[in-house]
Design a protein around this motif. Structure first.
Motif, PDB file in Angstrom:
ATOM      1  N   SER A  35       0.825  -1.204   0.000  1.00 37.85           N
ATOM      2  CA  SER A  35       0.000   0.000   0.000  1.00 37.85           C
ATOM      3  C   SER A  35       0.863   1.259   0.000  1.00 37.85           C
ATOM      4  N   LEU A  36       1.920   1.241   0.805  1.00 42.51           N
ATOM      5  CA  LEU A  36       2.813   2.400   0.871  1.00 42.51           C
ATOM      6  C   LEU A  36       3.637   2.552  -0.410  1.00 42.51           C
ATOM      7  N   LEU A  37       4.041   1.445  -1.011  1.00 38.64           N
ATOM      8  CA  LEU A  37       4.783   1.517  -2.270  1.00 38.64           C
ATOM      9  C   LEU A  37       3.922   2.104  -3.381  1.00 38.64           C
ATOM     10  N   ILE A  38       2.648   1.721  -3.413  1.00 35.52           N
ATOM     11  CA  ILE A  38       1.729   2.300  -4.398  1.00 35.52           C
ATOM     12  C   ILE A  38       1.616   3.801  -4.168  1.00 35.52           C
ATOM     13  N   ASN A  39       1.505   4.201  -2.900  1.00 29.74           N
ATOM     14  CA  ASN A  39       1.464   5.632  -2.575  1.00 29.74           C
ATOM     15  C   ASN A  39       2.728   6.330  -3.048  1.00 29.74           C
TER      16      ASN A  39
END
Length: 216
Positions: free
Chosen positions: A44-48
């Motif tokens: 989720s953070l990598l997508i962000n």
């Protein structure tokens, strides 16, 4: 041509992080349920982060974007967009960490092996497909750190080894930026001042972690 280049770059990035996730999943001693949950949080953070890179690219070229959006979106991001995205993701992690939605220190212990393995695979692809002759320096550094991770993960706490490896990676990148014409990560050229900031931040966090651990 730019479209083909973008698709190829996305495919390499995707493959690299898939390998990074696989590396963590295979070598982490955690249970399957815990590993799955932690990898989902990291994903989720990598997508962000990748969204923030696009946002940074738009912010830094807002005039051109208003006149011709495709002129910005059709070409790869530069290092300045990467710096902006790094700042945004750091603020994002601090915010959701304070909200209690994630454990920032726990997230770090997941990020480090995924990042190191993904970066290693990325450099390998770049050397094989694009003949990047300076990539072997970073690739050698990453290989060494991955070996250290596998050796130390059962001997040192996950938090401590994560800080050690990130500090070592930052120092190694600083050295590479002096020895070679540039240092890079996932195709983004990193200025020495940016690497130095990363090094200082993680050293301060490490000292804070040690102090908190002793006082608790």
């Amino acid at each position: 041509m730019p479209f083909v280049w973008i698709i190829t770059s996305i495919a390499i990035i995707f493959t690299s992080f898939t390998a990074g996730f696989g590396f963590f999943y295979l070598f982490s001693p955690l249970t399957k349920e815990v590993k799955k949950k932690q990898l989902e949080q990291l994903l989720s953070l990598l997508i962000n982060f990748f969204i923030f890179i696009w946002v940074g690219k738009i912010i830094l070229n807002i005039g051109v974007f208003v006149r011709d959006p495709l002129a910005i979106l059709a070409y790869p991001s530069n290092s300045n967009a990467f710096y902006v995205a790094t700042l945004f993701i750091a603020l994002n992690v601090m915010y959701i960490g304070k909200k209690g939605k994630i454990n920032s220190l726990q997230l770090l212990t997941v990020f480090v092996p995924v990042f190191l393995a993904a970066a290693f695979v990325y450099e390998f692809f770049q050397m094989m497909l694009n003949g990047h002759r300076y990539g072997w320096g970073h690739m050698s550094l990453l290989m060494l750190l991955l070996i250290l991770f596998m050796y130390a993960q059962h001997r040192v706490s996950r938090e401590r080894i994560s800080f050690y490896l990130l500090i070592a990676w930052s120092v190694g990148q600083l050295i590479l930026s002096v020895v070679f014409p540039y240092a890079s990560v996932f195709g983004y050229l990193l200025e020495p001042w940016f690497i130095a900031i990363i090094l200082i931040v993680f050293m301060l966090l490490f000292f804070y972690y040690n102090r908190k651990r002793v006082s608790s």
